[in-house]
Scaffold this active site. Structure first.
Site, PDB file in Angstrom:
ATOM      1  N   LYS A  53      17.783 -27.525 -10.312  1.00 52.92           N
ATOM      2  CA  LYS A  53      16.629 -28.026  -9.544  1.00 52.92           C
ATOM      3  C   LYS A  53      15.528 -26.970  -9.482  1.00 52.92           C
ATOM      4  O   LYS A  53      14.344 -27.279  -9.637  1.00 52.92           O
ATOM      5  CB  LYS A  53      17.084 -28.435  -8.127  1.00 52.92           C
ATOM      6  CG  LYS A  53      17.908 -29.717  -8.165  1.00 52.92           C
ATOM      7  CD  LYS A  53      18.660 -30.030  -6.882  1.00 52.92           C
ATOM      8  CE  LYS A  53      19.551 -31.253  -7.119  1.00 52.92           C
ATOM      9  NZ  LYS A  53      20.404 -31.611  -5.986  1.00 52.92           N
ATOM     10  N   GLN A  96      21.483 -29.307  -0.242  1.00 53.46           N
ATOM     11  CA  GLN A  96      22.446 -29.625  -1.300  1.00 53.46           C
ATOM     12  C   GLN A  96      23.770 -30.083  -0.685  1.00 53.46           C
ATOM     13  O   GLN A  96      24.346 -29.392   0.146  1.00 53.46           O
ATOM     14  CB  GLN A  96      22.659 -28.380  -2.187  1.00 53.46           C
ATOM     15  CG  GLN A  96      23.576 -28.615  -3.365  1.00 53.46           C
ATOM     16  CD  GLN A  96      23.022 -29.638  -4.364  1.00 53.46           C
ATOM     17  OE1 GLN A  96      21.836 -29.611  -4.695  1.00 53.46           O
ATOM     18  NE2 GLN A  96      23.858 -30.542  -4.836  1.00 53.46           N
ATOM     19  N   ASP A 119      15.270 -36.463  -0.716  1.00 52.13           N
ATOM     20  CA  ASP A 119      16.486 -37.156  -1.164  1.00 52.13           C
ATOM     21  C   ASP A 119      16.505 -38.610  -0.690  1.00 52.13           C
ATOM     22  O   ASP A 119      17.379 -39.379  -1.087  1.00 52.13           O
ATOM     23  CB  ASP A 119      17.735 -36.434  -0.617  1.00 52.13           C
ATOM     24  CG  ASP A 119      18.451 -35.644  -1.712  1.00 52.13           C
ATOM     25  OD1 ASP A 119      18.156 -35.885  -2.895  1.00 52.13           O
ATOM     26  OD2 ASP A 119      19.299 -34.796  -1.377  1.00 52.13           O
TER      27      ASP A 119
END
Ligand code: NAP
Length: 320
Positions: A53, A96, A119
């Site tokens: 990422k 994460q 997200d």
């Protein structure tokens, strides 16, 4: 002849669009978007994902700020999220997952400002998706839909079966397919006669996390198969069973001791399907591209900040 849906190429196109967006901002004298990535613990797979990422941020001109926390309490993490929420230089916050045991991921994610929830897992963004409104949407499902559209695959009126009902893939992709006018059935671990249900699918999305669950005989001839699963197989007996039509996978397993595969038996399924995503190289690369697109979207969105009870967070608005 089956069409292989090349997620890698589509992800590259998506990343090029993000890069162009960042450059447009720079030409206007605007700062680049900024993504804050929070990594808790030492999980090797999570470290690899985070590295990917951060690298994608660098490749698109997005600024990234990494917060690596060896071991944090729930309170410390919530305080960090609150700080990032208030930081005007941060556009997106990514925690994460999975978090180490003992930490409440759901509660932590609820603390993220929905306007920075790249997200798409905050209840505000989930609600906006449910209502068919603009918001930040989970990266993997939205990038999958974008790829299907880019291939000109029509979803309207099609019978779609989604295997899996997670908040990150199964449920959001089902809503997005419904938005595209597909007729959607969501299946899960308690669904009866999974093979029979799958055989009715013009579009089959597998997001289960069970290597080789979907056999070739489950696929309707000509169906489009999107395999979201990413599984590492190191069990030779299992490999021999699920890779009967994938000799290359079996060779890799024998040579290296493990191999990556999806939820669908690729060799068997591609003999029947009209189009299919491979693993790796299918859905995997799309997820990071979707994250970059969401970070740019979060940065560019015109927001008005409205306090929600107990959160003090910004929500999507139509601008001032
Ligand atoms: P998850 O949260 O574990 O959800 C799995 C879903 O599959 C659940 O709804 C579960 O049903 C269902 N399921 C499990 N076993 C089943 C069975 N035998 N038959 C039918 N349904 C079954 O997983 P996830 O986070 O959605 O991820 C799914 C897979 O996608 C994983 O392999 C993950 O690594 C991969 N993934 C890939 C990407 C990417 O970038 N390509 C992104 C995200 C996830 P219940 O609800 O009844 O338990």
């Amino acid at each position: 002849m089956v069409l292989i849906l090349d997620g890698k190429s589509h992800a590259e196109r998506m990343l090029a669009e993000v890069r162009a967006g960042v450059e447009r901002r720079a030409a206007l004298g605007l700062r680049p978007p900024c993504l804050a990535v929070v990594l808790v613990g030492e999980d090797p797979a999570s470290q690899v994902y985070v590295r990917g990422k951060i690298a994608a941020c660098a490749g698109t001109g997005i600024r990234s700020v990494e917060h690596r926390i060896a071991a944090g309490t729930q309170e410390q993490l919530e305080a960090l999220v609150a700080e990032l929420n208030l930081d005007p230089g941060v556009d997106g916050i990514l925690v994460q997952l999975p978090l180490p045991g003992g930490l409440d991921a759901k509660h932590l994610l609820r603390g993220i400002d929905p306007a920075k929830d790249v997200d798409g897992l905050h209840p505000v963004n989930q609600g906006l998706l449910l209502g068919g409104q603009r918001g930040l949407r989970p990266c993997t499902p939205s990038a999958c839909i974008s790829m299907l559209k880019a291939y000109g695959i029509s979803l309207k009126g099609k019978r779609a079966v989604v295997l899996g009902r997670s908040e990150i893939v199964g449920k959001p992709i089902s809503l997005m397919l419904l938005e595209e006018h597909a007729t959607v059935t969501i299946a899960h671990s308690r669904t009866e006669d999974l093979p029979g249900l799958c055989r009715q699918a013009d579009l089959l999305v597998a997001a289960v996390g069970r290597p080789g669950l979907v056999e070739g005989s489950w696929i309707k001839p000509g169906a489009v198969v999107v395999d979201v699963g990413i599984n590492r197989v190191d069990d030779l007996e299992l490999g021999r069973r699920i890779f009967q039509a994938d000799p290359r996978k079996l060779e890799t397993l024998l040579a290296k001791g493990s191999v990556l595969c999806g939820d669908v038996r690729f060799g068997e399924a591609s003999a029947v399907a009209g189009a299919i995503t491979p693993v790796p190289g299918g859905v995997g690369p799309l997820t990071i591209a979707g994250l970059m697109a969401n970070t740019l979207q979060a940065c560019e969105a015109r927001l008005h900040v409205r306090a929600l009870p107990g959160h003090g967070v910004g929500v999507w608005g139509d601008g001032e």
